[in-house]
Design a protein around this motif. Structure first.
Motif, short mmCIF file in Angstrom:
data_model
loop_
_atom_site.label_atom_id
_atom_site.label_comp_id
_atom_site.label_asym_id
_atom_site.label_seq_id
_atom_site.Cartn_x
_atom_site.Cartn_y
_atom_site.Cartn_z
N SER A 91 4.64 62.77 46.57
CA SER A 91 3.54 62.29 47.41
C SER A 91 3.90 61.03 48.20
CB SER A 91 2.29 62.03 46.55
OG SER A 91 2.54 60.99 45.63
N ASN A 92 5.02 60.42 47.87
CA ASN A 92 5.46 59.22 48.59
C ASN A 92 6.89 59.46 49.11
OD1 ASN A 92 3.26 57.16 48.03
ND2 ASN A 92 3.70 57.93 45.99
N SER A 93 6.99 60.00 50.29
CA SER A 93 8.30 60.38 50.83
C SER A 93 9.20 59.18 51.13
CB SER A 93 8.11 61.21 52.10
OG SER A 93 7.44 60.45 53.09
N ASP A 94 8.63 58.01 51.23
CA ASP A 94 9.46 56.84 51.50
C ASP A 94 10.05 56.23 50.23
OD1 ASP A 94 6.84 56.19 50.89
OD2 ASP A 94 6.89 54.29 51.95
N PHE A 95 9.69 56.76 49.04
CA PHE A 95 10.29 56.31 47.80
C PHE A 95 11.62 57.03 47.61
CE2 PHE A 95 6.31 54.93 45.18
CZ PHE A 95 5.92 54.12 46.21
N ILE A 96 12.62 56.31 47.15
CA ILE A 96 13.93 56.92 46.92
C ILE A 96 14.03 57.48 45.50
CG2 ILE A 96 16.40 56.44 46.79
CD1 ILE A 96 15.96 54.31 48.94
N ALA A 97 13.55 56.73 44.55
CA ALA A 97 13.64 57.16 43.16
C ALA A 97 12.57 56.44 42.35
CB ALA A 97 15.02 56.85 42.59
N SER A 98 12.36 56.96 41.16
CA SER A 98 11.49 56.29 40.19
C SER A 98 12.04 56.61 38.80
CB SER A 98 10.03 56.75 40.33
OG SER A 98 9.92 58.11 40.02
N TYR A 99 11.84 55.69 37.90
CA TYR A 99 12.36 55.91 36.54
C TYR A 99 11.52 55.10 35.56
CZ TYR A 99 14.62 51.37 37.08
OH TYR A 99 14.86 50.04 37.28
N THR A 100 11.70 55.44 34.30
CA THR A 100 11.06 54.68 33.22
C THR A 100 12.14 54.35 32.19
OG1 THR A 100 10.51 56.71 32.03
CG2 THR A 100 8.81 55.78 33.48
N VAL A 101 11.88 53.37 31.41
CA VAL A 101 12.81 52.96 30.35
C VAL A 101 12.09 53.18 29.02
CG1 VAL A 101 14.15 51.04 29.41
CG2 VAL A 101 13.87 51.26 31.88
N TRP A 102 12.75 53.87 28.12
CA TRP A 102 12.15 54.19 26.84
C TRP A 102 13.00 53.56 25.73
CZ3 TRP A 102 7.95 57.72 26.31
CH2 TRP A 102 7.51 58.29 27.53
N GLU A 103 12.30 53.19 24.68
CA GLU A 103 13.02 52.74 23.50
C GLU A 103 13.62 53.98 22.81
OE1 GLU A 103 10.59 50.39 20.92
OE2 GLU A 103 9.93 49.07 22.55
N PRO A 104 14.69 53.79 22.09
CA PRO A 104 15.29 54.96 21.41
C PRO A 104 14.28 55.61 20.46
CG PRO A 104 16.77 53.08 21.29
CD PRO A 104 15.49 52.60 21.88
N ASP A 105 14.20 56.92 20.54
CA ASP A 105 13.33 57.77 19.70
C ASP A 105 11.87 57.38 19.82
OD1 ASP A 105 15.55 59.18 18.75
OD2 ASP A 105 15.92 57.66 17.19
N ALA A 106 11.45 56.85 20.99
CA ALA A 106 10.04 56.48 21.14
C ALA A 106 9.37 57.43 22.11
CB ALA A 106 9.93 55.05 21.65
#
Length: 141
Positions: free
Chosen positions: A126-141
């Motif tokens: 829905s946002n064509s001007d965004f290149i990427a998105s990510y999240t950071v997770w704790e191990p096994d969370a």
């Protein structure tokens, strides 16, 4: 009584006139030529000076207009970039608040990695001007 002038006395001026008249004509022609040449030089010099001044004024005005246009384009581009960055920051902050709020409030929702990845994929679509998105997770969370 009228005095009669002998014809010979009238003709004695003719040799002088025969020399003086052509000489006067040549002098008049030379003077006219010099006057015309001086007038031509003055006209050319004046036209050259005026052309140089006009050229300089046009150059200065063109440079000033180009600088003004460049400043307008730079301002417009900077505002567009600022708007895009502010929008991206707003979307990211909202998503971060929603996801962290769901975890802290123990909301009964299945918010696993696959669900978050789906949300991020929809966000990118829905946002064509965004290149990427990510999240950071704790191990096994």
């Amino acid at each position: 009584m009228k005095k009669i002038v002998p014809l010979s006395s009238m003709f004695r001026w003719y040799p002088l006139l025969l020399v003086a008249l052509p000489l006067f004509t040549v002098l008049l022609a030379v003077f006219s030529y010099q006057t015309i040449e001086q007038t031509r030089r003055l006209a050319v010099d004046s036209a050259t000076e005026v052309a140089a001044e006009v050229s300089l004024l046009i150059q200065q005005r063109s440079l000033q207009e180009a600088q003004e246009q460049l400043a307008e384009v730079a301002t417009s581009t900077a505002l567009q970039a600022q708007s895009a960055v502010a929008r991206a920051i707003s979307v990211t902050a909202t998503l971060a608040r929603v996801l962290s709020g769901m975890k802290e409030a123990d909301v009964a929702a299945d918010v696993g990695r696959d669900s978050v990845n789906s949300i991020l994929r929809a966000l990118l679509e829905s946002n064509s001007d965004f290149i990427a998105s990510y999240t950071v997770w704790e191990p096994d969370a």
